[in-house]
Write a protein that holds these residues in place. Structure first.
Motif, PDB file in Angstrom:
ATOM      1  N   HIS A 102       0.813  -1.222   0.000  1.00 17.67           N
ATOM      2  CA  HIS A 102       0.000   0.000   0.000  1.00 17.67           C
ATOM      3  C   HIS A 102       0.847   1.274   0.000  1.00 17.67           C
ATOM      4  O   HIS A 102       0.526   2.239  -0.705  1.00 17.67           O
ATOM      5  N   ASN A 105       2.319   1.995  -3.416  1.00 18.14           N
ATOM      6  CA  ASN A 105       1.371   2.282  -4.492  1.00 18.14           C
ATOM      7  C   ASN A 105       0.608   3.593  -4.327  1.00 18.14           C
ATOM      8  O   ASN A 105       0.286   4.239  -5.313  1.00 18.14           O
ATOM      9  N   HIS A 106       0.291   3.980  -3.084  1.00 21.37           N
ATOM     10  CA  HIS A 106      -0.468   5.226  -2.949  1.00 21.37           C
ATOM     11  C   HIS A 106      -0.436   5.849  -1.559  1.00 21.37           C
ATOM     12  O   HIS A 106      -0.516   7.064  -1.425  1.00 21.37           O
ATOM     13  N   ARG A 107      -0.313   5.026  -0.516  1.00 19.90           N
ATOM     14  CA  ARG A 107      -0.508   5.545   0.837  1.00 19.90           C
ATOM     15  C   ARG A 107       0.531   6.594   1.237  1.00 19.90           C
ATOM     16  O   ARG A 107       0.198   7.605   1.854  1.00 19.90           O
ATOM     17  N   ASN A 109       2.287   8.604  -0.768  1.00 20.43           N
ATOM     18  CA  ASN A 109       2.031   9.845  -1.512  1.00 20.43           C
ATOM     19  C   ASN A 109       0.840  10.613  -0.948  1.00 20.43           C
ATOM     20  O   ASN A 109       0.871  11.846  -0.826  1.00 20.43           O
ATOM     21  N   GLU A 110      -0.214   9.902  -0.602  1.00 20.63           N
ATOM     22  CA  GLU A 110      -1.412  10.552  -0.082  1.00 20.63           C
ATOM     23  C   GLU A 110      -1.133  11.221   1.256  1.00 20.63           C
ATOM     24  O   GLU A 110      -1.567  12.356   1.504  1.00 20.63           O
ATOM     25  N   ARG A 126       5.531   6.324 -10.335  1.00 25.97           N
ATOM     26  CA  ARG A 126       5.245   4.935 -10.692  1.00 25.97           C
ATOM     27  C   ARG A 126       4.659   4.845 -12.086  1.00 25.97           C
ATOM     28  O   ARG A 126       3.852   5.689 -12.477  1.00 25.97           O
TER      29      ARG A 126
END
Length: 236
Positions: A102, A105-107, A109-110, A126
């Motif tokens: 996670h 993939n996104h966590r 950055n968020e 990515r």
């Protein structure tokens, strides 16, 4: 707001950049993010270790260093780190055996955007089609006056120091548990009070809490079922 581990971060910056260390701390969103994520090194039981996001940074910056991109201007031509390699590397690191994907993939950055909404950059780049990853080099280069400082090695050193602090805390806890076997009942009660105090690491708090509950419920049972004459007994 600074915390206990901030001193370590600033020591590493001072060792690497001398007088510019304080300016880099103030100018770098990445260093400030690391400072936020390392506060649990010496903080209370509700502060969990931040290994997922820290290791997502670590493995990509490590890949960047291993290929000597900090000493060249060729990173933009790099085909990117292979997902399976960096994911495997995460799980090889201390406390990383059960990490998921996670953060990569996104966590990360968020969360970074939540802390630094005005920053023009996110940490991880990515390509979903090729499953290749890069760390955003813009966050690794900090300009102080006319000088550009690459903080890649510093990032690795800060995370390494944080992991060592967490590991040291856990090893001390294990040693205390061994010594506790010789305590009197009164001393044991006092020992337990100390290791569930607000200053104790989250993992230690959870282990001790579980042990207390396991002992408390060890001789208790419940009866459950869907019909009164067909109840099941289970030990708690």
């Amino acid at each position: 707001m600074e915390h206990e581990f901030t001193k370590i971060t600033k020591q590493i910056l001072a060792q690497n950049f001398s007088a510019s260390g304080e300016q880099i701390f103030a100018a770098s969103e990445l260093i400030q993010y690391l400072d936020i994520k390392t506060k649990s090194a010496n903080k209370g039981s509700k502060s969990r270790g931040s290994f997922a996001n820290l290791y997502a940074i670590y493995v990509l910056v490590e890949d960047y260093l291993l290929k000597d991109f900090h000493q060249s201007e060729m990173y933009s031509d790099y085909e990117g780190a292979v997902y399976t390699n960096i994911f495997k590397r995460q799980r090889e690191l201390p406390f990383g055996q059960k990490l998921q994907n996670h953060a990569l993939n996104h966590r990360l950055n968020e969360e970074f955007k939540r802390y630094f909404a005005t920053c023009d950059f996110i940490p991880i780049l990515r390509n979903p089609k090729t499953n290749r990853y890069w760390f955003n080099e813009n966050l690794l280069k900090v300009k102080i006056q006319e000088n550009v400082h690459n903080i890649a090695e510093t990032v690795i050193q800060i995370v390494d120091a944080y992991v060592e602090a967490k590991r040291d805390s856990f090893e001390k806890f294990l040693q205390l548990c061994k010594e506790a076997q010789t305590l009197t009942e009164e001393q044991a009660i006092e020992f337990i009070k100390q290791i569930v105090a607000p200053t104790v690491d989250a993992r230690i708090f959870e282990i001790v809490s579980y042990s207390i509950l396991k002992y408390y419920y060890s001789d208790r049972s419940i009866y459950w079922g869907y019909e009164v004459d067909r109840l099941q007994q289970e030990n708690l």
